[in-house]
Design a protein around this motif. Structure first.
Motif, PDB file in Angstrom:
ATOM      1  N   ARG A 200       1.952 -41.168   1.305  1.00 47.33           N
ATOM      2  CA  ARG A 200       2.213 -39.764   0.900  1.00 47.33           C
ATOM      3  C   ARG A 200       1.766 -39.274  -0.573  1.00 47.33           C
ATOM      4  NH1 ARG A 200       5.746 -37.418   4.611  1.00 47.33           N
ATOM      5  NH2 ARG A 200       5.825 -38.953   6.307  1.00 47.33           N
ATOM      6  N   VAL A 201       1.882 -40.251  -1.268  1.00 39.89           N
ATOM      7  CA  VAL A 201       1.284 -39.901  -2.822  1.00 39.89           C
ATOM      8  C   VAL A 201      -0.156 -39.915  -2.618  1.00 39.89           C
ATOM      9  CG1 VAL A 201       0.943 -40.967  -4.944  1.00 39.89           C
ATOM     10  CG2 VAL A 201       3.266 -41.143  -3.994  1.00 39.89           C
ATOM     11  N   VAL A 203      -2.420 -38.910  -0.156  1.00 43.06           N
ATOM     12  CA  VAL A 203      -2.659 -37.584   0.301  1.00 43.06           C
ATOM     13  C   VAL A 203      -2.388 -36.684  -0.849  1.00 43.06           C
ATOM     14  CG1 VAL A 203      -1.930 -35.820   2.024  1.00 43.06           C
ATOM     15  CG2 VAL A 203      -2.284 -38.320   2.772  1.00 43.06           C
ATOM     16  N   ALA A 204      -1.228 -36.787  -1.516  1.00 30.68           N
ATOM     17  CA  ALA A 204      -0.720 -35.722  -2.508  1.00 30.68           C
ATOM     18  C   ALA A 204      -2.136 -35.578  -3.639  1.00 30.68           C
ATOM     19  CB  ALA A 204       0.395 -36.255  -3.309  1.00 30.68           C
ATOM     20  N   GLU A 207      -4.775 -33.935  -2.378  1.00 28.39           N
ATOM     21  CA  GLU A 207      -4.374 -32.284  -2.482  1.00 28.39           C
ATOM     22  C   GLU A 207      -4.588 -31.697  -3.811  1.00 28.39           C
ATOM     23  OE1 GLU A 207      -3.879 -30.052  -0.264  1.00 28.39           O
ATOM     24  OE2 GLU A 207      -4.607 -31.539   1.313  1.00 28.39           O
ATOM     25  N   ASN A 208      -4.157 -32.507  -4.700  1.00 31.30           N
ATOM     26  CA  ASN A 208      -4.220 -31.824  -6.239  1.00 31.30           C
ATOM     27  C   ASN A 208      -3.747 -32.975  -7.207  1.00 31.30           C
ATOM     28  OD1 ASN A 208      -3.642 -30.664  -8.907  1.00 31.30           O
ATOM     29  ND2 ASN A 208      -2.718 -28.839  -7.714  1.00 31.30           N
ATOM     30  N   THR A 210      -4.172 -33.292 -10.433  1.00 36.07           N
ATOM     31  CA  THR A 210      -3.417 -32.670 -11.606  1.00 36.07           C
ATOM     32  C   THR A 210      -1.901 -32.822 -11.421  1.00 36.07           C
ATOM     33  OG1 THR A 210      -5.265 -31.256 -12.415  1.00 36.07           O
ATOM     34  CG2 THR A 210      -3.221 -30.968 -13.497  1.00 36.07           C
ATOM     35  N   ARG A 211      -1.473 -32.038 -10.478  1.00 36.68           N
ATOM     36  CA  ARG A 211      -0.050 -32.190 -10.020  1.00 36.68           C
ATOM     37  C   ARG A 211       0.466 -33.572 -10.005  1.00 36.68           C
ATOM     38  NH1 ARG A 211       3.920 -30.550 -11.752  1.00 36.68           N
ATOM     39  NH2 ARG A 211       3.225 -28.527 -11.887  1.00 36.68           N
ATOM     40  N   ALA A 212      -0.336 -34.224  -9.065  1.00 32.26           N
ATOM     41  CA  ALA A 212       0.215 -35.863  -8.946  1.00 32.26           C
ATOM     42  C   ALA A 212       0.273 -36.494 -10.323  1.00 32.26           C
ATOM     43  CB  ALA A 212      -0.762 -36.590  -8.125  1.00 32.26           C
ATOM     44  N   MET A 213      -0.430 -36.178 -11.295  1.00 33.48           N
ATOM     45  CA  MET A 213      -0.328 -36.585 -12.632  1.00 33.48           C
ATOM     46  C   MET A 213       0.845 -36.222 -13.264  1.00 33.48           C
ATOM     47  SD  MET A 213      -4.036 -37.175 -14.472  1.00 33.48           S
ATOM     48  CE  MET A 213      -4.487 -35.548 -14.585  1.00 33.48           C
ATOM     49  N   ALA A 341       2.504 -35.403   6.888  1.00 32.75           N
ATOM     50  CA  ALA A 341       1.545 -35.606   6.002  1.00 32.75           C
ATOM     51  C   ALA A 341       0.662 -36.574   6.440  1.00 32.75           C
ATOM     52  CB  ALA A 341       1.993 -36.034   4.660  1.00 32.75           C
ATOM     53  N   ALA A 344      -1.871 -34.603   8.220  1.00 31.34           N
ATOM     54  CA  ALA A 344      -2.212 -33.248   7.730  1.00 31.34           C
ATOM     55  C   ALA A 344      -3.998 -33.229   7.594  1.00 31.34           C
ATOM     56  CB  ALA A 344      -1.629 -33.442   6.328  1.00 31.34           C
ATOM     57  N   ARG A 345      -4.325 -31.952   7.841  1.00 28.48           N
ATOM     58  CA  ARG A 345      -5.580 -31.463   7.719  1.00 28.48           C
ATOM     59  C   ARG A 345      -6.202 -31.954   6.173  1.00 28.48           C
ATOM     60  NH1 ARG A 345      -3.182 -29.922  10.098  1.00 28.48           N
ATOM     61  NH2 ARG A 345      -1.338 -28.977   9.601  1.00 28.48           N
TER      62      ARG A 345
ATOM     63  N   PRO B  77      -1.399 -38.039 -19.191  1.00 27.00           N
ATOM     64  CA  PRO B  77      -0.305 -37.057 -18.524  1.00 27.00           C
ATOM     65  C   PRO B  77       0.883 -37.766 -17.710  1.00 27.00           C
ATOM     66  CG  PRO B  77      -2.375 -36.276 -18.444  1.00 27.00           C
ATOM     67  CD  PRO B  77      -2.537 -37.403 -18.800  1.00 27.00           C
ATOM     68  N   HIS B  78       0.457 -38.828 -17.038  1.00 24.17           N
ATOM     69  CA  HIS B  78       1.427 -39.446 -16.032  1.00 24.17           C
ATOM     70  C   HIS B  78       2.583 -40.219 -16.945  1.00 24.17           C
ATOM     71  CE1 HIS B  78      -1.683 -42.847 -16.317  1.00 24.17           C
ATOM     72  NE2 HIS B  78      -0.539 -43.551 -16.387  1.00 24.17           N
ATOM     73  N   ASN B  93      -0.202 -25.528 -10.010  1.00 23.22           N
ATOM     74  CA  ASN B  93      -0.814 -26.590  -9.399  1.00 23.22           C
ATOM     75  C   ASN B  93       0.333 -27.289  -8.464  1.00 23.22           C
ATOM     76  OD1 ASN B  93      -3.272 -27.803 -10.617  1.00 23.22           O
ATOM     77  ND2 ASN B  93      -2.169 -27.477 -12.385  1.00 23.22           N
ATOM     78  N   VAL B  94       0.059 -27.031  -6.982  1.00 25.26           N
ATOM     79  CA  VAL B  94       0.808 -27.646  -6.087  1.00 25.26           C
ATOM     80  C   VAL B  94      -0.147 -28.375  -4.898  1.00 25.26           C
ATOM     81  CG1 VAL B  94       2.655 -25.888  -6.084  1.00 25.26           C
ATOM     82  CG2 VAL B  94       0.785 -25.114  -5.102  1.00 25.26           C
ATOM     83  N   PHE B  95       0.638 -28.819  -4.043  1.00 24.97           N
ATOM     84  CA  PHE B  95      -0.253 -29.484  -3.071  1.00 24.97           C
ATOM     85  C   PHE B  95      -0.445 -28.552  -1.613  1.00 24.97           C
ATOM     86  CE2 PHE B  95       2.483 -33.093  -4.897  1.00 24.97           C
ATOM     87  CZ  PHE B  95       1.340 -33.601  -5.728  1.00 24.97           C
ATOM     88  N   ASP B  96      -1.395 -27.936  -1.742  1.00 27.41           N
ATOM     89  CA  ASP B  96      -1.604 -26.906  -0.767  1.00 27.41           C
ATOM     90  C   ASP B  96      -1.512 -27.150   0.766  1.00 27.41           C
ATOM     91  OD1 ASP B  96      -1.647 -24.501  -2.301  1.00 27.41           O
ATOM     92  OD2 ASP B  96      -3.727 -24.599  -2.835  1.00 27.41           O
ATOM     93  N   GLY B  97      -2.172 -28.317   0.969  1.00 28.65           N
ATOM     94  CA  GLY B  97      -2.191 -28.866   2.369  1.00 28.65           C
ATOM     95  C   GLY B  97      -0.850 -29.585   2.934  1.00 28.65           C
ATOM     96  N   LEU B  98       0.063 -29.602   1.983  1.00 26.03           N
ATOM     97  CA  LEU B  98       1.363 -30.295   2.420  1.00 26.03           C
ATOM     98  C   LEU B  98       2.368 -29.075   2.663  1.00 26.03           C
ATOM     99  CD1 LEU B  98       1.526 -33.522   0.067  1.00 26.03           C
ATOM    100  CD2 LEU B  98       0.306 -33.038   2.350  1.00 26.03           C
ATOM    101  N   GLU B 102       7.398 -31.519   1.635  1.00 30.94           N
ATOM    102  CA  GLU B 102       6.539 -32.655   1.200  1.00 30.94           C
ATOM    103  C   GLU B 102       6.097 -32.533  -0.121  1.00 30.94           C
ATOM    104  OE1 GLU B 102       4.500 -33.732   5.545  1.00 30.94           O
ATOM    105  OE2 GLU B 102       3.625 -32.243   4.413  1.00 30.94           O
ATOM    106  N   VAL B 106       7.444 -35.608  -2.794  1.00 27.44           N
ATOM    107  CA  VAL B 106       6.522 -36.440  -3.436  1.00 27.44           C
ATOM    108  C   VAL B 106       6.950 -36.619  -5.037  1.00 27.44           C
ATOM    109  CG1 VAL B 106       4.000 -36.856  -4.451  1.00 27.44           C
ATOM    110  CG2 VAL B 106       4.480 -36.144  -1.926  1.00 27.44           C
TER     111      VAL B 106
END
Lengths: 346, 242
Positions: A200-201, A203-204, A207-208, A210-213, A341, A344-345, B77-78, B93-98, B102, B106
């Motif tokens: 999941r992470v 894929v996240a 997707e983004n 920066t957000r994951a960080m 997920a 997911a596409r 940052p992490h 800043n979001v995960f658009d494809g989820l 989800e 995460v």
């Protein structure tokens, strides 16, 4: 979420069943020649899965998956010639490319180079390996009792044997089961990885990043692990390929080979696991058919197919078919369940 | 706040230069536990740059940031996030494809096993009021809803300090009221720094306000004092009213 999980399990069970039916059914349908062809298609499908995983889910654009494929093939050949038993050779053919991917990935991801340069670096590494293995002709380039053979490659590579029994090699009919079994195992492994928290992470991050960080995940580590797993799987594909022809040569590292893997994934569908498998089999089948005639150049047709797909079906076959099926048969309630997920596409 | 206690966040001499431009100049900033602080200031005053230095997205040219007494200047940052700092960025800043669920899952899964993370995600979604759209792809949502998804994700991360960069931007009146209510509720247990342009919104939530202008702090005081201050009106409110 319960519905999504249930449909996830249903699709997984259906895929597993289909794989097993093909594995045990095809030997009754095809003659040995047909089965051997299917075996190489399946080896390519494993290779396509490695690309489909790191690119479609990890968002890592590797132009050099053939580097790990070729390394896996050569590692198997050298190891089996020295060890006699194929069991350790297979393990090495997975471990060595994975370790090489880890090393390369460490410098790419921890060096924080941009995505475009990941493509450039992987492409360059493939070209370097191609040239290195091309220039290994002569007695000096012999590892143990395995000569690398330069551009002629390594012929007469001993086949897989029953684990622990070097005197009981698999015949070509049995090799089919090993190849198809490997494909099923890799598929199951990747489905499991994608359904896990780790997946999941991954894929996240695609997707983004920066957000994951900002949520506390270190994208470098996740990308490194994804890339390493992909390298190991590509190595396994190389091992199967070498077994299929009892032969490995530097063309395994060629740019045409690298490009073909990307085409498998694009045609089948980025961001799916089924897509790369179907793409690999379909394109390989087409190439074989084209090879049987002499009017048109084969590469030209493959090129036209790629351009056609990029222009007309940019998502690839599997996502398009799935969307059509969903519209026809599944009525999704508003705010209801959506695909999980793991499928997911992009 | 007890003056002897170690502050939650302490930034000293923060300076950020981009080439010849000084975006933030020698800023001192102290925030106590469970404090709510609003940052205001005209565009280009250095608010977002200041945020990015706090969260490790930018390494300050000079100065130090301490979180509960520990130096986090120049951390990734992490690493900052793991100390308990959550940030909602100016552009979501979001995960658009989820899906919404989800996205929040995460966020919760950093600290928890899947089962617990799923529960926390559901509770947070309920809390923020997104249950009805939990199964929707975030990329298909309206701007205001995406803002909330991001806030929900930041909450599910269970931080002790939330940095919200323009949380009410692009929201209608009802949504702004709902967001201010949410912020006051979050503030019962967590510290927040909120950057906002909407003065209505600032009046709804603010206690203490820090005003940035040209990379420095112009004034820092109680909301009523700040909003009636003449120089604040000149640099910011006056210009906006004009």
């Amino acid at each position: 979420m319960a519905g999504a999980i249930a449909s996830g399990w249903a699709s997984f069970a259906a895929m597993l069943l289909a794989g097993l039916v093909l594995m045990f059914g095809l030997p009754h349908v095809f003659d040995l020649f047909g089965l051997l062809q299917m075996t190489v298609f399946v080896a390519m499908a494993v290779l396509a899965l490695s690309q489909g995983f790191i690119w479609g889910y990890g968002g890592i654009m590797s132009f050099g998956q053939s580097a790990f494929f070729g390394l896996g093939g050569y590692t198997y050949a050298v190891a089996v010639m020295n060890l006699g038993d194929s069991t350790g050779a297979v393990a090495l053919a997975i471990a060595l490319p994975a370790a090489f991917a880890a090393l390369l990935g460490y410098f790419m991801f921890y060096g924080r180079i941009s995505d475009a340069y990941v493509g450039v670096v992987t492409l360059t590494v493939t070209v370097i390996l191609f040239n290195v293995f091309n220039s290994t002709a002569g007695d000096w380039y012999t590892i143990g009792n395995a000569p690398l053979g330069g551009f002629n490659g390594m012929p007469s590579v001993p086949p897989l044997n029953i684990p622990g029994h070097p005197d009981e090699p698999l015949d070509p009919g049995q090799l089919w089961y090993a190849a198809m079994g490997s494909l099923i195992l890799v598929y199951v492994l990747l489905r499991g990885v994608l359904a896990s928290r780790f997946g999941r992470v991954v894929v996240a991050i695609r997707e983004n990043e920066t957000r994951a960080m900002l949520l506390g995940y270190d994208p470098r580590l996740y990308k490194l692990l994804t890339f390493t797993l992909g390298g190991g799987i590509a190595g396994l594909a190389g091992c199967l390929f070498t077994n299929w022809g009892s032969f490995i040569s530097p063309t395994a590292f060629s740019l045409a080979q690298s490009a073909q893997i990307i085409i498998f994934v694009l045609v089948g569908g980025l961001g799916t696991l089924l897509g790369p498998i179907l793409g690999a089999v379909a394109i390989q089948y087409m190439v074989t058919l084209i090879g049987a005639q002499q009017k048109v150049d084969g590469n030209l047709i493959v090129g036209v197919v790629l351009i056609g797909f990029v222009l007309l079906v940019p998502q690839g076959v599997v996502p398009v078919v799935r969307n059509v099926l969903q519209r026809l048969f599944v009525r999704t309630p508003r705010g209801g369940t959506a695909p999980v997920a793991s499928e997911a596409r992009p | 706040m007890n003056a002897d206690a170690v502050p939650l966040l302490e930034a000293r001499g923060m300076t950020m230069r981009f080439g010849g431009v000084t975006a933030v100049n020698n800023v001192d900033f102290v925030l106590g536990e469970v404090e709510l602080r609003c940052l205001i200031g005209p565009n280009g005053a250095g608010k977002s740059t200041f945020f990015k230095m706090l969260t490790g997205q930018l390494t300050p040219t000079a100065g130090t940031v301490r979180f509960r007494g520990e130096d986090i200047t120049g951390a990734y940052p992490h690493q900052v996030a793991r100390r308990g700092v959550g940030i909602k960025t100016q552009v979501p800043n979001v995960f658009d494809g989820l899906t919404v669920r989800e996205n929040v899952f995460v966020a919760a899964a950093r600290l928890h096993q899947a089962r617990t993370a799923r529960r926390i995600a559901d509770e947070t979604i309920e809390h923020v009021g997104l249950t009805r759209i939990a199964g929707r792809m975030v990329g298909q949502l309206a701007h205001g809803q995406r803002q909330w998804v991001e806030i929900a994700a930041v909450l599910a991360q269970e931080p002790d300090l939330l940095l919200l960069d323009e949380p009410a931007a692009g929201m209608n009146k009802e949504e702004v009221a709902r967001t201010s209510e949410l912020i006051r509720e979050i503030n019962k247990t967590k510290a927040l720094i909120v950057v906002e342009h909407d003065m209505q919104f600032i009046r709804m939530i603010a206690k203490t306000v820090t005003v940035f202008n040209q990379g420095s702090i112009l004034i820092e005081d109680d909301v009523h004092t700040v909003l009636s201050n003449q120089s604040v009106r000149d640099v910011y409110l006056g210009r906006q009213a004009a």
